[in-house]
Structure formats: structure tokens, C-alpha cells
Design an enzyme around this catalytic site. Sequence first.
Site, PDB file in Angstrom:
ATOM      1  N   SER A 732     -12.306 -34.837 100.697  1.00 43.00           N
ATOM      2  CA  SER A 732     -10.900 -35.184 100.513  1.00 43.00           C
ATOM      3  C   SER A 732     -10.026 -33.986 100.857  1.00 43.00           C
ATOM      4  O   SER A 732     -10.486 -32.838 100.870  1.00 43.00           O
ATOM      5  CB  SER A 732     -10.641 -35.616  99.065  1.00 43.00           C
ATOM      6  OG  SER A 732     -10.811 -34.515  98.195  1.00 43.00           O
ATOM      7  N   HIS A 733      -8.762 -34.237 101.117  1.00 43.64           N
ATOM      8  CA  HIS A 733      -7.864 -33.140 101.495  1.00 43.64           C
ATOM      9  C   HIS A 733      -7.777 -32.077 100.411  1.00 43.64           C
ATOM     10  O   HIS A 733      -7.714 -30.877 100.704  1.00 43.64           O
ATOM     11  CB  HIS A 733      -6.468 -33.691 101.799  1.00 43.64           C
ATOM     12  CG  HIS A 733      -6.369 -34.365 103.131  1.00 43.64           C
ATOM     13  ND1 HIS A 733      -5.455 -35.353 103.405  1.00 43.64           N
ATOM     14  CD2 HIS A 733      -7.071 -34.186 104.284  1.00 43.64           C
ATOM     15  CE1 HIS A 733      -5.592 -35.753 104.664  1.00 43.64           C
ATOM     16  NE2 HIS A 733      -6.569 -35.066 105.209  1.00 43.64           N
ATOM     17  N   MET A 734      -7.766 -32.493  99.154  1.00 50.01           N
ATOM     18  CA  MET A 734      -7.659 -31.509  98.075  1.00 50.01           C
ATOM     19  C   MET A 734      -8.921 -30.651  97.988  1.00 50.01           C
ATOM     20  O   MET A 734      -8.858 -29.463  97.663  1.00 50.01           O
ATOM     21  CB  MET A 734      -7.395 -32.210  96.747  1.00 50.01           C
ATOM     22  CG  MET A 734      -6.046 -32.905  96.685  1.00 50.01           C
ATOM     23  SD  MET A 734      -4.652 -31.754  96.735  1.00 50.01           S
ATOM     24  CE  MET A 734      -4.442 -31.434  94.998  1.00 50.01           C
ATOM     25  N   ARG A 737      -8.595 -28.046 100.708  1.00 48.04           N
ATOM     26  CA  ARG A 737      -7.654 -26.987 100.344  1.00 48.04           C
ATOM     27  C   ARG A 737      -8.262 -26.042  99.315  1.00 48.04           C
ATOM     28  O   ARG A 737      -8.093 -24.817  99.403  1.00 48.04           O
ATOM     29  CB  ARG A 737      -6.367 -27.618  99.793  1.00 48.04           C
ATOM     30  CG  ARG A 737      -5.629 -28.460 100.801  1.00 48.04           C
ATOM     31  CD  ARG A 737      -4.909 -27.607 101.845  1.00 48.04           C
ATOM     32  NE  ARG A 737      -3.714 -27.036 101.262  1.00 48.04           N
ATOM     33  CZ  ARG A 737      -3.479 -25.724 101.168  1.00 48.04           C
ATOM     34  NH1 ARG A 737      -4.361 -24.853 101.618  1.00 48.04           N
ATOM     35  NH2 ARG A 737      -2.355 -25.279 100.636  1.00 48.04           N
TER      36      ARG A 737
END
Length: 776
Positions: A732-734, A737
Site C-alpha cells: 500500500s502507499h502508506m 512511505r
Amino acid sequence: MTARVTLGTKAESLSRVSALLRSGRVLALMYFTVAEWRAKRNEIINAITDFTEYDQTLIIRSSTRREDSAQHSAAGEFLSIKGVRGSKALGGAIDSVIASYGMCIDDDQVLVQPEASTVIASGVAASCDPSTGSPYRVVNWVDGPETAAVTSGAGAPLRTWYHVSHRATVDPPETFLKNVIKLVGELEDLTGIRHLQVEFGIDKNGHPILFQVRQLTNVPTSIPTQKHHDALMKVYQRLRDSPPDHSHPGVIGRRSIYGVMPDWNPAEIIGIRPRPLALSLYRTLLTDHAWSAARRRYGYRSVGAPVLTDFAGSPYVDSRVSFSSLVPADLDDSLATRLVDYYIDRLDSNPHLHDKVEFEIAFTCYTFDLDKRLAPLRTAGFDEDDSRTLSRSLHALTKKLLSGLGPWHADQQSIRELARRRLHFANQPAHSTSRIKRLLNDCMRYGTVSFAGLARGAFIATQLLSSLVNAEVLSPPERLEFISGIRTVAREMSEKFRQLSREDFLARYGHLRPGTYDILSARYDETPDLYFNWHRHEPQMAQQAEFHLSAPQVRKLTDLLIRSDFPISPSNFLSFLGAAIKAREVAKFEFTHNLSDALLSLRLLGEQMNIDTGDLSYLNVPTIMQLSGDLAHNTGLVRAAVERGRAAHEITESIALPPLITSCEEIWGFEMPRTQPNFVSQRRVIAPVALVAEGNPIEGCIALLVSADPGYDWIFTHGIVGLVTCYGGVNSHMAVRAQELNIPAVIGAGEIRFHHWVGASTLEIDSANMSVRVIA
């Protein structure tokens, strides 16, 4: 590896690979710069409508110079808009995407594509394990037409598959995954980049559509591929060549399943990838001998084998050994073997029960609802005589415990003796090698066998208590009321925190450490301000009223005890249940005091040898037992053992295995259970919890979010030190990051874990060991 394609912006990368790609396809695309849009807005709109056919649904996607670089992905940071139709909507969508760039530059871009239709699945694949850099293909996907479910971290039914990249593709859970693996491999070859993340959709024919390819950033250096392959091959051969007839006395059953959660639950106690010292201590003190010695004394089958094994340093419970030890000793081998095989088959068919085997699979004590619980045996080939025989055996060992004829009282006396003996050598030099050995030897002789026995008594008490609810003697709230009234160690510690001075409180409880077996986990008295807020006003706990049965409940329980042939009064029965549950906690409190003191002494000895605590975590117990009074000898011995342990643990950290191993083929590829959290980075942190949705200040905290929604990207600018989400996957993007910023994170913890951690004030995330502990 010679690159044929150089990655650029999102749009440039897709455009450059589209003509060369053979294992997937890129949807038609157009892109333009912000400067071009401002200068030729109407011309671009006309070109788009001519290019895509005016009535086609479009997706307007960000493609800035700040995305997808080798240093920073900005995953999910900027806007993309789906479902765009008509020139007016098109212009507005493009304006909105550009506005999301903030301070954009003229050559930032906007990407326009037709929206993917008839997609049957979509997801994200990484060409390596993002947290370790190890050679795995890690694929997150969801079934259905929603193309952003994985990257958005929403509460979709996310699936995750691991495949070893240096092994020919094994049979995946979905056929289209073979095509995804080919796509990832081809993109590696085209770009010459080993660490890639690929967003894809799957069309109705099972073929991949490439939505995005980017370089993964901040990926750790893994061990060489050949070394990884050799380590996995050893695990594979051990599992493949495991003989059907177990060579250890008392172990029965035709096969085994290995799990990180059953029985002694290494995943919770020491973690998935423990340092060598923690694993060695757990095995030496409990899972090699103490566990089985205790069960034998309580009336179970004698088993001459460790319950814990390890695969490349990752601890697993051998379910065949565990289930063999939970069979009453007086059952004949035929019935006992059929029971163990039944338990293993049920675990294989119901892998979600791997952390509940004694509640949902095995029959280990008599309960008031036992006849009902034994009913499934009849459909599994057991006859009425088998059920009666098992019931009699379970009744006999349970009755013995309730009658006080077993070792339960002796075990409590042994725990008291352990505490008394600890005082005798408290005045020895803290770094003394003899003190370390005596603490550990006493722990084994007086502590852990008795603790394992008292834990067995507590489990039986818990089962009996639950069966009172099923027998309608107690309601579920009354059961909770009874449990909350038991003065356990945890309850007493909460009370003493309000009553005692800081010094007195730490003198009593300072030996506790969140990671019981982990020398890297500081004791309460080593870093008290990390664990406790000494200035916070704690509300006075309400006085817990003593639990009493009503007169009808007494009559009902009396009748139940008489019919069950338990010669004990209702009041004494309930007293035993409470005492058994408390005795387990007291025993743990005392034996871990010895262990914690030994770890403290080892750390102080390390200071004498100029060896830091991190290095000492690579030791093992046999090395500790070889220590002498000669400092120079000890230093050489320890340094050599540390290097061996460090090399072994490097392999442990590089290997991903399923939490439940049912086949040797799963070593090369497996689908992760949906309840398994995803850990990001290799770091550890202890910090207060901040609930983002409730507006808690988050600087210096572990932020808790329900979903891994990239709309929460702003939290990374507020100094968070950790992240936990209820939903979401490793791609996932989180998660991306958090990986970039090297922030320890737990993505997709699941509802049960998440809500448990929400109630904490302080958590420890140990990403490398894949564990989370509630500190306060």
C-alpha cells in the site's frame, strides 16, 4: 543486467516500456506538461477527446517530477481522478490534479488514460521483500473491479502471496499470478533495476495490464541469492525428509504441521525472527524439556521431544509433538494416535484456528459440556466407545487436579523456593558468571517446570469456567466479573503504581521487561520514564466486590458437580478456579525475575568485556554455560559466538515463511493468511500511541489509523516514530512511505489486534522480529 529502458516520471516510464512489453500491456496514454496545459488548454482537450473517443471514461493521473524517483516515491501523495467523461469534466479534473501538486514546476506532467474495464483483479507486486530486500516476489491483490483497493489500503479483502524469485514458479493460489510474476521479471530485465514495485490489473483473460512501475527506495541489502537459496533448500529438505514415524519416545501421528502460534506460541512470546539468545533461552528454559515434564506430571502422555523447532532461526511449534503431549497418559496407543491424526487434520482444514488449538481442536480436560464438544468425533470415524474412553480419561486427570492430589500445590511451593533462593546470592557481583549460571539453573530447576504445570492448571480452570457459561450457571458478563475479581499480578501492579513511591514500585516490579527473553528489551528499572508517566494522575480503581453466586446458581452448580463426580463444594470450586488462574501469573512473575536478573548480569559482564548489548543478543545458552572467571577467556569465547550468531541471524532475517507450514512446497511460495500483519522496516520503537482520527497530537508517537489511506500522508511530516493501520498491505502507499522513511510500521493489523492496541497508551513495534507488545 543491461537496461533497455530508463525510468522517468509515471507517464514516461509507462510510455517507454509499452512498446517493448510482452508479458503485459499498457493502456493507451497521453501526457503533457503543466506549461503545455496552461498554454494550450483547449487544444489538449480536443486532442484527448479525439485520441480516446469522446464518450470513453477516462482516468486523469498525476505524473510529477517528485514522484517515482530513485530517492522518493511520493506514493499516493498526489491526486488521480477516475470516471471522467466529457470535455468540461476533463478540464476540471486536470485542473484538480495539477492543484494537488502544490508548488508545481512547468515540466510536471499529467497522464491521461482510458479507465480499465472488465478488470477481474488488481494489485501491486514487489520484485523483492520491501522490508528486507530478500529475493521474493510479493504480490498484494484484491479480487474484483476496484483498481485502487490495494494502494489505498482500504478495508478490502486483501490477499498476499510470496514467491521465491530464484525458484521456478510454484502453483499459485490464482493462475493469473504466474503472469504477474512474468511481468515483474520482464520489467526487471528491461530496466536493469532489481527493486521494483508494479501496479497492475488483470483482464478477463487473465492477462496483466500495467498501471505503474517505480523503483522501490530505501530497500535493505539482502544476503546473496545463492546463500538464500541454500538456506531455504535446507529447510525444504528437512521438511521433505521428515520420517512418518517419529523417532522420539511418545510422539505419535502420521505427519506434522508446524506453526508459529499453537501451544507455546513463539510468535507472541519471542517473535517470528528472534535474536539467537532469545530463541536459545526460550528453548532451554521451557520448550526443550520443562513443558513436557510438567504435562507428564499432570496426567498427560510422556513425550521425549522438544515442542519447538526452528527453520533457519524462525521458531515453530511441532504440532505432532504438541498434540501427542495433550493426550491423557492412560489412553492406548491406537486411540491416542487416531486422536493426534484427527487434531492435525482439523488444523490443516482450519488453519485460522492455529492460535486456538486447545480451545477449538484438541480435547485436553473435562468440562461440563464435554459430551457436546466430543460430538464431532463421531463424524470423523470415532465410535461411542472411543468417546467414552476419552471422556473418562479427561475426567480422571481433571478430578485429580480439583482434588488436590496432583502436583499443583507442590508447584506453587517450588515457585516460592525459587524466590527464596534468589535472595541468597543477590549480593554476588552483578557481572559474575557464576551468578548468571545460578540464576538460569535455578530458573530451570525450580521455576519453569512448575510454571508450565501451573499454566496447565490455569488452562483447565479457564476451560471449566467457560463451560459454566455453556451450562447456564453463569452468564458471559458474570464470567468476566469473576475473572476481573482475581487479584492477578497485573491487577496488583496497577494498584501499587498508585500507592507506592517510584523507588518502591521499581524495587518490586523493576525486573519486568516487555520482551521477557530479549536482552535488547530494557527492564522497567533501566528506563522507567520510557514505560511510565510518573506525573499522570491515575484514577482510583473501583473496589472490586467479591464475586458470589446466587442461591439458584449454587443449587445448579452443586447439581452439576455431583453429576460430574467432582467431590468439591461450589465455593471451593470457584476458589480453585481463581487460585489456579492467579498461580500461573505469580509463577511467571517469579521465574522471569530470575531470567531478567540473569540478562542484566550478562549485560554488565558485556560491559566488562567491552561488548555491547546488541552483540550479546547473538549469543546462545550453551556459550553462557561455558563462561568462567577468566575475563580474557570469556571475551574470546563470546566474540566468536557473537559472530556465529550474527551470521545465522542474517539468514533468519532474510527468509519469509508461512505462519503455518503444511507442506515442504510452501517454502518456495505461499499465500499469507489474511489475519497476518505486514511489518515494514527492520527497526524497533517504543512510544506513546496517538489515535489520528481523534485528533491526538502525533509528534514522537506511534500513529494509529484504520486504513492505510494515502490521504493521511501528512502524518509523515509531523514527526511520527511508528505507524499501525487496521487495514492495508505491504504494498500500500502508506507502507511504501513508511519504508522510504525507515519508520517501523504494522500495516493491516486486522480488527482484533488493532482494537486491542487502540486501548494501549504505549506500544513497542519490533519490525525485524515481526512483533508488537503493549507496554502500558
